[in-house]
Design a protein around this motif. Structure first.
Motif, short mmCIF file in Angstrom:
data_model
loop_
_atom_site.label_atom_id
_atom_site.label_comp_id
_atom_site.label_asym_id
_atom_site.label_seq_id
_atom_site.Cartn_x
_atom_site.Cartn_y
_atom_site.Cartn_z
N LEU A 413 -2.68 18.91 -49.12
CA LEU A 413 -1.51 18.77 -49.99
C LEU A 413 -1.84 19.43 -51.32
N PHE A 414 -1.10 20.48 -51.67
CA PHE A 414 -1.25 21.16 -52.95
C PHE A 414 -0.25 20.54 -53.93
N ALA A 415 -0.75 19.91 -54.96
CA ALA A 415 0.12 19.23 -55.93
C ALA A 415 -0.04 19.88 -57.30
N GLY A 416 1.07 20.02 -58.01
CA GLY A 416 1.03 20.59 -59.35
C GLY A 416 2.36 21.21 -59.71
N PRO A 417 2.48 21.70 -60.95
CA PRO A 417 3.75 22.29 -61.40
C PRO A 417 4.11 23.52 -60.59
N THR A 418 5.35 23.93 -60.70
CA THR A 418 5.81 25.12 -60.00
C THR A 418 5.23 26.37 -60.65
N GLY A 419 5.02 27.39 -59.83
CA GLY A 419 4.61 28.69 -60.35
C GLY A 419 3.18 28.78 -60.83
N VAL A 514 3.98 20.90 -24.87
CA VAL A 514 3.04 20.64 -25.96
C VAL A 514 2.91 21.88 -26.83
N THR A 515 3.02 21.69 -28.14
CA THR A 515 2.72 22.74 -29.11
C THR A 515 1.43 22.37 -29.81
N ASP A 516 0.46 23.29 -29.80
CA ASP A 516 -0.88 23.01 -30.29
C ASP A 516 -1.02 23.45 -31.75
N PHE A 517 -1.42 22.51 -32.60
CA PHE A 517 -1.64 22.80 -34.03
C PHE A 517 -3.12 22.78 -34.38
N ARG A 518 -4.01 22.78 -33.39
CA ARG A 518 -5.43 22.61 -33.68
C ARG A 518 -6.10 23.86 -34.23
N ASN A 519 -5.40 25.00 -34.18
CA ASN A 519 -5.90 26.21 -34.82
C ASN A 519 -5.05 26.58 -36.03
N VAL A 520 -4.43 25.56 -36.61
CA VAL A 520 -3.54 25.75 -37.75
C VAL A 520 -4.13 25.07 -38.98
N ILE A 521 -3.99 25.71 -40.14
CA ILE A 521 -4.24 25.05 -41.42
C ILE A 521 -2.89 24.59 -41.94
N LEU A 522 -2.70 23.29 -42.02
CA LEU A 522 -1.42 22.72 -42.45
C LEU A 522 -1.48 22.46 -43.95
N ILE A 523 -0.61 23.13 -44.69
CA ILE A 523 -0.58 22.99 -46.15
C ILE A 523 0.81 22.53 -46.57
N MET A 524 0.85 21.45 -47.31
CA MET A 524 2.10 20.95 -47.89
C MET A 524 2.02 21.11 -49.41
N THR A 525 3.09 21.57 -50.02
CA THR A 525 3.12 21.68 -51.48
C THR A 525 4.10 20.66 -52.04
N SER A 526 3.82 20.23 -53.26
CA SER A 526 4.67 19.22 -53.89
C SER A 526 4.58 19.35 -55.40
N GLN A 565 -7.24 16.51 -47.86
CA GLN A 565 -7.50 16.67 -49.29
C GLN A 565 -6.19 16.84 -50.05
N VAL A 566 -6.13 16.21 -51.22
CA VAL A 566 -5.05 16.49 -52.17
C VAL A 566 -5.66 17.36 -53.26
N ILE A 567 -5.21 18.61 -53.34
CA ILE A 567 -5.77 19.58 -54.29
C ILE A 567 -4.76 19.77 -55.42
N THR A 568 -5.20 19.42 -56.62
CA THR A 568 -4.31 19.55 -57.78
C THR A 568 -4.49 20.92 -58.44
N PHE A 569 -3.39 21.47 -58.92
CA PHE A 569 -3.38 22.79 -59.56
C PHE A 569 -3.05 22.62 -61.04
#
Length: 671
Positions: A413-419, A514-526, A565-569
């Protein structure tokens, strides 16, 4: 209702239709929608009066009046012509297969197979013989259950050959539910075609092989009760024809839930996994076959390397299918390039093209250059040193093979202001991990603000008829970074769906696929916690903790706990903005119009300071800056070069004089 006493008798005419049916003598009152059975003809009149009185009892005058206003019913006779078919199976007599030829393909084929891999079920002889007995001698319908790639199709192709050898008049005809009803335009046409198909199967004693079997309960009508499966069920129940199909366990479970009675008429055969000894025997047989047919040798070390790579990275398919498929790709390329040997280097090159993974991540004998790793991300992500450290750690864990193989590579999870660089960081990760060989963009980006209502989630995940955008993209690019922008704006139902993805790395759709996500890096932004009365600057732990606390309070504990991990920007300051501006301006040299004219752009410090002054907005980050560069710099450069269409091979100096953009040129000497 109430009873209304009257002095006169009200005569109410009632019409009935009666006759003899399979169940006995029956009478039907069409307008009243009442029916009953009778034993003697003389009882009929009294029984009609009884059922009519019961129906009209306590009926108010208004309802009686409406009934009396109805017209007189009529009776029509409809003639149905049925094509005569013999009810016994013709084993030694040629019978027409017109419908079968239209909607299905016959196996074994008449034409010679042109594929590199032979259609032989190596190491499955006992299973092939058992299936032949069930289909040819016991005359039952069979469904094969196994993982994708385990060899179900190849087994059935071998079974088709064995049945043909034992009975030269009997074939397997392969089709799909969609193909069976293709071309039907008017009501009842597909049912008529389906009826003729079943009659041909019964008359010829052939076997129907259905691919995409899970759709048997979805094609034909609005629900399972109106589907092809439901239409075929009476004939299947009576044993008038046979079906053979292949499914995964999840697909079979879905079909059983939709129409249990249909599924109950199939004998289930589970396909077991092959042992390591059997797998390597199959690869040896394949290598010998390729060498004899095409004069191309496959080194044993290359086969071992293929096995290790597929075992670790291609987990959404089973052996031996994925092994033979990948080796076939290598053989195809070698044959095209007139090469006679497939070694480790060719295997690695092909795997990189397939997955996009860089060579140093695939080879254990190449050490990771930590300095080069940090420099790569530092050039892509300006002013976000903590984020760079976190993504560098992710690469090191993956290189060491210490990531959990039963989950996505990482759920971040990428957290922080926009831009401030969250999307740039995701793009850098996608290019670094999966950008070496794929033709498609390894970054799958979805704006979650478009999925704020439950009905919109279907667009993301799909329905019974077709997969949604997320499913479709990940199936097409199994090695990718999935970026879910502004995740907090999605409907909460989507968080529940993501739980299984983050926990087990798979997602099962409505069809059991089945759709496999095991070779995926899942990134959520907020942007959670980033908007306050004044811009946030992430300069101390207290501010980072504030952001994380807001994130924790927003998401349910079971969802938050599955985020790796929650990664703050950090919010951007003026010094960081200067570095970003220099990076954006330098990137202009790579644009097509400048490269075609061989123009080199040089930007002065005055211009950079002016752009910071007019383009720096602490609340909105670097995005306003990009618009300012396009408007103040790129537009002026376009106007400048279009005034002189002959301009070529020039160094351009771009400056700011305090009021306007100034572009100077000095022609270079050209040999």
């Amino acid at each position: 209702s109430a009873i209304f006493p009257v002095k006169t008798v009200l005569n109410i005419p009632v019409t009935g239709v009666y006759g003899t049916t399979e169940d006995g003598d029956e009478c039907y009152l069409p307008i009243l929608d009442q029916h009953f059975y009778y034993y003697k003809q003389e009882q009929l009149h009294n029984l009609m009066q009884y059922f009519a009185r019961d129906y009209f009892n306590n009926m108010p005058p208004e309802a009686l009046h409406r009934y009396l206003m109805l017209g007189q019913p009529w009776l029509e006779e409809i003639t149905i012509r049925v094509k005569p078919y013999k009810q016994h199976r013709a084993e030694n007599k040629e019978v027409s297969s017109k419908i079968l030829q239209q909607v299905a393909d016959r196996f074994p084929r008449k034409t010679k197979v042109t594929s590199i891999a032979p259609e032989v079920a190596w190491e499955r002889r006992e299973l092939v013989n058992s299936l032949q007995k069930k289909l040819d001698q016991e005359a039952v319908s069979v469904v094969l259950i196994g993982d994708q790639g385990i060899g179900k199709t190849t087994i059935l192709l071998d079974v088709a050959r064995e049945i043909y050898r034992s009975n030269s008049k009997r074939y397997l005809w392969r089709t799909t539910p969609q193909r069976i009803i293709a071309g039907a335009r008017y009501l009842g046409e597909w049912q008529e075609n389906c009826e003729e198909l079943m009659q041909e199967l019964q008359a010829t004693n052939h076997i129907l092989w259905i691919n995409d079997f899970v759709h048997m309960t979805m094609v034909g009508g609005d629900g399972a009760e109106d589907s092809i499966a439901a239409f075929m069920l009476p004939n299947l129940r009576q044993g008038q024809f046979q079906i053979v199909a292949e499914l995964t366990k999840a697909e079979w479970d879905q079909l059983r839930q939709r129409l249990p009675d249909f599924a109950a008429h199939f004998h289930v055969v589970s396909i077991p996994k092959l042992s390591h000894k059997q797998l390597f025997k199959i690869t040896e047989l394949f290598a010998d076959y390729v060498e004899k047919q095409l004069d191309i040798s496959i080194e044993k070390t290359a086969i071992n390397l293929v096995y290790r790579l597929l075992e670790r990275y291609i987990r959404y398919e089973a052996f031996p299918g994925k092994l033979i498929k990948f080796l076939t790709l290598c053989v195809n390329e070698a044959y095209t390039n007139n090469e006679q040997l497939i070694d480790n280097e060719k295997v690695l090159t092909k795997f990189i093209e397939t997955t996009g993974l860089p060579k140093f991540l695939l080879r254990d004998d190449i050490l990771l250059d930590k300095a080069a790793l940090h420099d790569y991300f530092a050039q892509k992500i300006i002013g976000q040193q903590p984020a760079i450290e976190r993504v560098a750690e992710l690469v090191m864990i993956f290189k060491a093979g210490l990531n959990d193989p039963n989950k996505p590579i990482a759920s971040l999870l990428f957290a922080g202001p926009t831009g401030v660089g969250k999307t740039a960081c995701a793009r850098a990760l996608a290019d670094y991990f999966f950008g070496q060989g794929q033709n498609l963009n390894p970054l799958i980006r979805l704006d979650m603000s478009e999925f704020q209502h439950p009905v919109q989630v279907e667009r993301l995940l799909g329905n019974n008829t077709k997969p949604g955008k997320l499913i479709r993209e990940v199936r097409e690019r199994a090695f990718s970074v999935v970026l879910l922008d502004e995740i907090e704006k999605a409907h909460p139902i989507f968080f529940d769906i993501l739980l299984n993805v983050m926990d087990e790395g798979i997602l099962v759709d409505a069809n059991g696929r089945v759709t496999d996500f095991r070779n995926v890096i899942l990134i959520m932004t907020s942007n959670l916690g980033a908007r306050q009365n004044k811009p946030i600057t992430f300069t101390n732990n207290r501010d980072n903790n504030d952001i994380i606390n807001v994130v924790k309070n927003f998401f349910r504990p079971e969802f938050y706990n599955r985020i790796d991990q929650v990664i703050t920007f950090n919010a951007l300051d003026a010094a960081t903005m200067e570095n970003i501006i220099n990076k954006e301006l330098a990137a202009l040299n790579e644009r097509e119009g400048f490269k075609e004219r061989n123009l080199s752009l040089n930007f002065t410090a005055k211009l950079v300071k002016h752009l910071i002054k007019v383009g720096f907005d602490p609340e909105y980050g670097a995005r306003p800056l990009q618009r300012i560069i396009e408007r103040l710099v790129v537009a002026k450069l376009a106007d400048f070069i279009l005034q002189d269409i002959e301009i070529h091979s020039v160094d351009l100096k771009v400056d700011w004089d305090g009021e306007n953009l100034v572009i100077c040129n000095k022609f270079m000497e050209v040999d």
